[in-house]
Design an enzyme around this catalytic site. Structure first.
Site, short mmCIF file in Angstrom:
data_model
loop_
_atom_site.label_atom_id
_atom_site.label_comp_id
_atom_site.label_asym_id
_atom_site.label_seq_id
_atom_site.Cartn_x
_atom_site.Cartn_y
_atom_site.Cartn_z
N ASP A 1 44.94 38.22 40.72
CA ASP A 1 44.85 37.42 41.92
C ASP A 1 45.93 37.65 42.91
OD1 ASP A 1 42.15 35.95 41.67
OD2 ASP A 1 43.16 35.20 39.67
N ASP B 1 33.66 34.31 41.32
CA ASP B 1 35.10 33.81 40.99
C ASP B 1 35.36 32.43 41.41
OD1 ASP B 1 37.61 33.66 40.50
OD2 ASP B 1 38.36 35.19 42.23
#
Length: 220
Positions: free
Chosen positions: A34, A179
């Protein structure tokens, strides 16, 4: 086949090595990286994720699933291509026009890397239909991007269903990744809607046994 991409966003400092080896042993399908710049989203994880991705590349053969939540996509592509990821995903909302979207797609592909395009919760799925034939994966954010441990926005399940219906009707071969807020309670809904790659971080990393959770999340 449902695959699991484990987000390493909330790895405890000092336990990185133990966690990464543990995830490999538990057979996660991907390490989800991320990448945030403090501009496109509030949090800044850029240097830490570059460091983690480089370290994982040295100790593991598992693929890296890089998610760029940044404004300067060109720089992000350049920096993260160095760790030879399996896929680089960037945000549709970070691009000023369609030409920029296509330029990023082309640049990633030219470097023998798969391409993902991600959309935030407020973006209509129809906006990215035209790009689907050129990419390998569409990442549907099921929370607002920027921090881990959020609750899944249930209306995003309908967005995944709509995307799945469109790609089936138009014979587009593409993965759908979900996600945000994915755990044992929410996984079935997104899998049933059509997601075949699930990103989970907190749900896996907080567990005593990573493999038990990963196996449960993968079940269809």
């Amino acid at each position: 086949m449902v695959e699991i991409s484990t987000s390493i966003l909330s790895v405890i400092k000092g336990e990185e090595s133990k966690t990464f080896f543990g995830l490999e042993k538990a057979k996660t399908d991907y390490f989800h990286i991320d990448v945030m710049d403090g501009k496109f989203v509030k949090k800044n994880t850029y240097n830490k994720m570059l460091e983690y991705a480089s370290y994982i590349k040295r100790i593991s053969n598992l693929p890296l699933d890089v998610h760029l939540m940044i404004e300067d996509i060109d720089k992000g592509i350049e920096d993260f291509l160095a760790v030879e990821p399996n896929i680089i995903t960037f945000h549709y909302e970070a691009c000023k026009d369609k030409e920029e979207v296509m330029n990023h797609i082309k640049k990633i592909k030219e470097n023998n890397c798969k391409v993902g395009l991600s959309i935030k919760p407020e973006t209509n799925i129809e906006e990215i239909y035209e790009f689907l034939p050129y990419i390998h994966m569409c990442l549907v954010m099921t929370v607002e991007p920027g921090k881990g441990g959020q609750t899944l926005l249930t209306e995003m399940v309908d967005k995944i269903s709509k995307l799945k219906k469109y790609i089936a009707e138009n014979n587009v071969e593409i993965d759908i990744e979900a996600d945000g807020g994915i755990n044992l309670k929410t996984a079935d809904a997104v899998k049933d809607a059509g997601a075949n790659i699930l990103v989970a971080g907190t749900a896996i990393l907080m567990a005593n046994d990573y493999k038990v959770i990963i196996d449960e999340l993968r079940k269809k």
